[in-house]
Scaffold this active site. Structure first.
Site, PDB file in Angstrom:
ATOM      1  N   CYS A 103       0.850  -1.192   0.000  1.00 59.71           N
ATOM      2  CA  CYS A 103       0.000   0.000   0.000  1.00 59.71           C
ATOM      3  C   CYS A 103       0.882   1.236   0.000  1.00 59.71           C
ATOM      4  O   CYS A 103       1.850   1.300   0.768  1.00 59.71           O
ATOM      5  CB  CYS A 103      -0.906  -0.016   1.229  1.00 59.71           C
ATOM      6  SG  CYS A 103      -2.045   1.375   1.291  1.00 59.71           S
ATOM      7  N   HIS A 145      -9.019  -3.917  -2.142  1.00 62.65           N
ATOM      8  CA  HIS A 145      -8.033  -3.118  -1.402  1.00 62.65           C
ATOM      9  C   HIS A 145      -8.383  -1.630  -1.489  1.00 62.65           C
ATOM     10  O   HIS A 145      -8.406  -0.923  -0.464  1.00 62.65           O
ATOM     11  CB  HIS A 145      -6.639  -3.399  -1.969  1.00 62.65           C
ATOM     12  CG  HIS A 145      -5.546  -2.600  -1.343  1.00 62.65           C
ATOM     13  ND1 HIS A 145      -4.559  -3.161  -0.568  1.00 62.65           N
ATOM     14  CD2 HIS A 145      -5.284  -1.257  -1.371  1.00 62.65           C
ATOM     15  CE1 HIS A 145      -3.748  -2.207  -0.134  1.00 62.65           C
ATOM     16  NE2 HIS A 145      -4.146  -1.040  -0.618  1.00 62.65           N
ATOM     17  N   GLU A 146      -8.659  -1.150  -2.704  1.00 62.35           N
ATOM     18  CA  GLU A 146      -8.946   0.281  -2.878  1.00 62.35           C
ATOM     19  C   GLU A 146     -10.258   0.677  -2.200  1.00 62.35           C
ATOM     20  O   GLU A 146     -10.345   1.722  -1.560  1.00 62.35           O
ATOM     21  CB  GLU A 146      -9.001   0.643  -4.367  1.00 62.35           C
ATOM     22  CG  GLU A 146      -7.691   0.484  -5.106  1.00 62.35           C
ATOM     23  CD  GLU A 146      -6.517   1.138  -4.401  1.00 62.35           C
ATOM     24  OE1 GLU A 146      -6.694   2.176  -3.742  1.00 62.35           O
ATOM     25  OE2 GLU A 146      -5.419   0.570  -4.484  1.00 62.35           O
ATOM     26  N   HIS A 149     -10.157   1.384   1.473  1.00 62.47           N
ATOM     27  CA  HIS A 149      -9.660   2.706   1.890  1.00 62.47           C
ATOM     28  C   HIS A 149     -10.817   3.681   2.128  1.00 62.47           C
ATOM     29  O   HIS A 149     -10.699   4.594   2.949  1.00 62.47           O
ATOM     30  CB  HIS A 149      -8.737   3.291   0.820  1.00 62.47           C
ATOM     31  CG  HIS A 149      -7.324   2.789   0.884  1.00 62.47           C
ATOM     32  ND1 HIS A 149      -6.528   2.967   1.986  1.00 62.47           N
ATOM     33  CD2 HIS A 149      -6.563   2.138  -0.029  1.00 62.47           C
ATOM     34  CE1 HIS A 149      -5.329   2.436   1.743  1.00 62.47           C
ATOM     35  NE2 HIS A 149      -5.323   1.917   0.543  1.00 62.47           N
TER      36      HIS A 149
END
Ligand code: NI
Length: 190
Positions: A103, A145-146, A149
């Site tokens: 990341c 993953h994105e 966030h």
């Protein structure tokens, strides 16, 4: 266009739930997306979420395979960029897949994360188009993953075995089989 500063682990903006974007076609959203694309290209990453550039709004960008690559079964040609506001994601089925993640907000580290292997995701582009896709494998990992966030979640919180949190400079010790080496080639900062 501009290259933006990346927020790093410990900054509160990475822990917040980002806000919905009322109008994904608004000029300020288009400008933000442009700056995020410049930043992602400059840092040679795979994806970036707005909170990572200190903007707590539900906007993500990520590289995605071209349709021709998908037809050919290849997932290695990541030349396309997807920009999505207010995205959603849901798992399809129960299959889980393990993969190493990095990341941009947690520089220098890699961690082994288990996530749903098949997903459906979608959102709205800055052109006002609605996108919906079913994907698997590496594409699915990057998307999850994105999107995490946007909910203030870093990949480290998805890990179940903290002995698999390592410095990327030592990652060669984690890959002993050929298959793992293939996976290692796909390790990139997100
Ligand atoms: Ni990230």
């Amino acid at each position: 266009m501009a290259i933006l500063k990346i927020a790093r682990m410990g900054h509160p903006v990475l822990r917040m739930r980002a806000e919905e974007i009322p109008d994904p076609t608004a000029p300020d959203i288009l400008a933000l997306a442009g700056h995020m694309i410049d930043t992602l290209i400059d840092i040679d990453g795979m994806g970036l979420a707005a909170p990572q550039v200190h903007v707590p709004q539900r906007l993500v960008i990520f590289r995605s395979p071209q349709p021709a690559d998908e037809e050919g079964g290849g997932e290695r040609e990541w030349s396309g960029l997807t920009v999505l506001a207010n995205p959603f994601v849901e798992a399809i089925g129960d299959e889980m897949i393990e993969g190493w993640e990095g990341c941009l907000s947690v520089p220098g580290l890699r961690g082994l994360v288990t996530r749903p292997a098949h997903i459906r995701y979608g959102g709205v582009t800055p052109k006002g188009e609605t996108i919906e896709r079913e994907v698997e494998g590496y594409h699915a990992k990057v998307v999850q993953h994105e999107f995490d966030h946007l909910d203030g979640i870093l990949y480290t919180e998805r890990m179940t075995d903290m002995t698999k949190l390592i410095f990327e400079t030592e990652s060669r010790y984690q890959h002993q089989s050929h298959d793992d080496e293939d996976e290692a080639e796909q390790e990139v900062a997100e």
